[in-house]
Design a protein around this motif. Structure first.
Motif, PDB file in Angstrom:
ATOM      1  N   ASP A   1      42.455  38.827  37.541  1.00 42.04           N
ATOM      2  CA  ASP A   1      42.992  37.604  36.453  1.00 42.04           C
ATOM      3  C   ASP A   1      42.342  36.504  36.958  1.00 42.04           C
ATOM      4  OD1 ASP A   1      44.541  37.580  38.651  1.00 42.04           O
ATOM      5  OD2 ASP A   1      46.496  37.102  37.439  1.00 42.04           O
ATOM      6  N   ARG A   2      41.095  36.398  37.528  1.00 41.24           N
ATOM      7  CA  ARG A   2      40.498  35.226  38.379  1.00 41.24           C
ATOM      8  C   ARG A   2      40.337  34.151  37.338  1.00 41.24           C
ATOM      9  NH1 ARG A   2      35.385  38.937  38.998  1.00 41.24           N
ATOM     10  NH2 ARG A   2      36.936  40.024  39.520  1.00 41.24           N
ATOM     11  N   HIS A   3      40.657  32.861  37.959  1.00 38.71           N
ATOM     12  CA  HIS A   3      40.609  31.652  37.018  1.00 38.71           C
ATOM     13  C   HIS A   3      38.913  31.266  36.872  1.00 38.71           C
ATOM     14  CE1 HIS A   3      40.716  27.582  36.006  1.00 38.71           C
ATOM     15  NE2 HIS A   3      41.908  27.804  35.567  1.00 38.71           N
TER      16      HIS A   3
ATOM     17  N   GLY B   1      37.705  28.787  39.481  1.00 38.11           N
ATOM     18  CA  GLY B   1      37.609  29.317  40.826  1.00 38.11           C
ATOM     19  C   GLY B   1      36.633  30.454  41.150  1.00 38.11           C
ATOM     20  N   GLN B   2      36.402  31.297  39.997  1.00 33.96           N
ATOM     21  CA  GLN B   2      34.940  32.248  40.032  1.00 33.96           C
ATOM     22  C   GLN B   2      33.901  31.438  40.290  1.00 33.96           C
ATOM     23  OE1 GLN B   2      35.114  35.652  37.700  1.00 33.96           O
ATOM     24  NE2 GLN B   2      33.007  35.278  37.061  1.00 33.96           N
TER      25      GLN B   2
END
Ligand SMILES: C[S@@+](CC[C@H](N)C(=O)[O-])C[C@H]1O[C@@H](n2cnc3c(N)ncnc32)[C@H](O)[C@@H]1O
Length: 397
Positions: free
Chosen positions: A14-16, A19-20
């Motif tokens: 569930d990466r932001h 952020g990715q």
């Protein structure tokens, strides 16, 4: 990645998105960040978390998307969050120093090829040898952002009809290649009209050459030997009604073939097996077509997987080439006379591509290469339209 894990393993599901972006951008430029750090640190820094934090912050400073003081403040605060409060002073000093010496640091990058091209030195040397004319363009393309390309499920609707649906949804896109659609901006798949219903899949434009090259007819017996997650399996089945066996050695990945086919309303027999040992899965009836999308270094898709550049070792290439040779030898036996085998990699290294096939042809007098009309004799190089892929079409006589 600094501790050897791949990006897809290391990032949470569930990466932001921001952020990715930061992590991908940092890895694309890792050669540059590393060169900066070498000049900014007085002593070697062995703490992987603090080193990673500094690399991300340096990337954020260089990319100038956020104000420099915000980047420095956030990096210093992140030390405590990572449980490394003692590193606050070091992080603050390194980043402020980077800002002060920025012009000189940038100049130094120009003299260091690994930093300038943001690829390992051995990789640069290899491309220079394999492509004396365009090696620098390949490196630059590898540092860019990949296009997001779709393949329309032609069993459900035409490309024109899907382009119309995208226009109605306010999504900017254009036709690419014979069957693909390139989006002006990437977006999550579930936000695409009809994705969950199986109208469309994500597939790079270079990967979409597979089905047309195989010249498929309804009823043919087809083997997709290294099939997971099933992108090309699905494309073959969208093209014609086939009797298709999809193999993959990895059970978890093989499960994804079934998931993808279910979404697209397609059917194939899926088995977990080593394609290199036909005794274990072959019923002895020869195949009309074999698709062999072999495991490879992935050197043609580094802009999608920037960690590959830094995780691979030059010595890995020989290991991949040996696996590819073994698969080619084994699967040639299951092809009927007059049948066609399509060999594919997503690599730009000649050892996995042109040289691998030349070696195969030298050892198999019943194999004949067929023309494909692709540029550079099947060696597609990464560009604005597609990734780096290699195709060789072989006929058995
Ligand atoms: C390049 S990927 C295939 C991508 C797939 N064709 C697609 O279009 O979605 C290579 C696959 O080969 C599988 N593989 C590697 N060695 C294998 C072997 N000996 N037998 C069968 N599958 C193998 C890997 O698990 C991986 O899923």
């Amino acid at each position: 990645m600094l501790d050897g894990a791949s990006l897809s393993e290391a990032l949470p599901a569930d990466r932001h998105p921001a952020g990715q972006d930061l992590v991908y951008g940092t890895l694309r430029e890792y050669g540059r960040g590393d060169a900066w750090l070498a000049q900014l640190l007085r002593r070697p820094l062995n703490d992987v978390a603090v080193r990673a934090l500094l690399l991300c912050a340096l990337h954020a400073l260089r990319s100038e998307r956020r104000a420099a003081h915000t980047v420095v403040d956030q990096a210093v605060r992140a030390c405590a969050q990572l449980g490394h409060a003692a590193a606050k002073g070091l992080v603050n000093a390194v980043l402020r120093n980077a800002l002060r010496r920025r012009a000189a640091l940038e100049q130094a990058l120009e003299r260091d090829e690994a930093a300038r091209y943001a690829h390992p030195r051995w990789w640069i040397e290899r491309l220079r040898r394999d492509y004396p004319d365009v090696w620098a363009q390949i490196l630059e393309a590898g540092n860019g952002h990949p296009p997001m390309t779709l393949r329309v499920n032609r069993r459900r609707l035409s490309r024109e009809a899907y382009l119309q649906r995208l226009r109605e949804a306010g999504i900017e896109a254009c036709a690419v290649g014979d069957y693909g659609i390139r989006l002006a901006r990437p977006r999550p798949v579930h936000a695409l009209p009809g994705f969950d219903e199986g109208d469309v899949s994500v597939q790079d434009a270079a990967a979409q050459y597979a089905a047309p090259l195989l010249d498929l007819e309804p009823g043919q017996r087809v083997l997709d030997a290294c099939a997971a997650p099933g992108g090309k399996t699905a494309q073959l089945l969208e093209t014609a009604d086939l009797d298709l066996l999809a193999l993959d050695r990895d059970p978890a990945r093989a499960g994804r073939i079934e998931q993808n086919l279910r979404r697209l309303h397609l059917h194939a027999e899926v088995r977990v097996a080593d394609a290199g040992e036909p005794e274990a899965w072959w019923d002895g009836r020869p195949y009309d077509r074999v698709l062999l999308d072999v495991p490879c270094t992935g050197s043609g898709v580094v802009r999608r997987h920037p960690d590959i550049k830094w995780l691979r070792r030059e010595s890995d290439i020989a290991g991949f080439a040996a696996q590819q040779r073994r698969l080619l030898n084994a699967l040639w036996r299951v092809l009927r006379r007059g049948g066609k085998l399509l060999y594919i990699t997503c690599s730009v290294f000649a050892e996995e591509n042109r040289l691998q096939i030349a070696d195969f042809l030298a050892r198999h007098t019943d194999a004949r290469p067929l023309p494909t009309a692709l540029p550079r004799e099947g060696q597609l190089l990464p560009n604005d339209e597609h990734d780096g892929f290699y195709y060789a079409l072989l006929e058995k006589h």
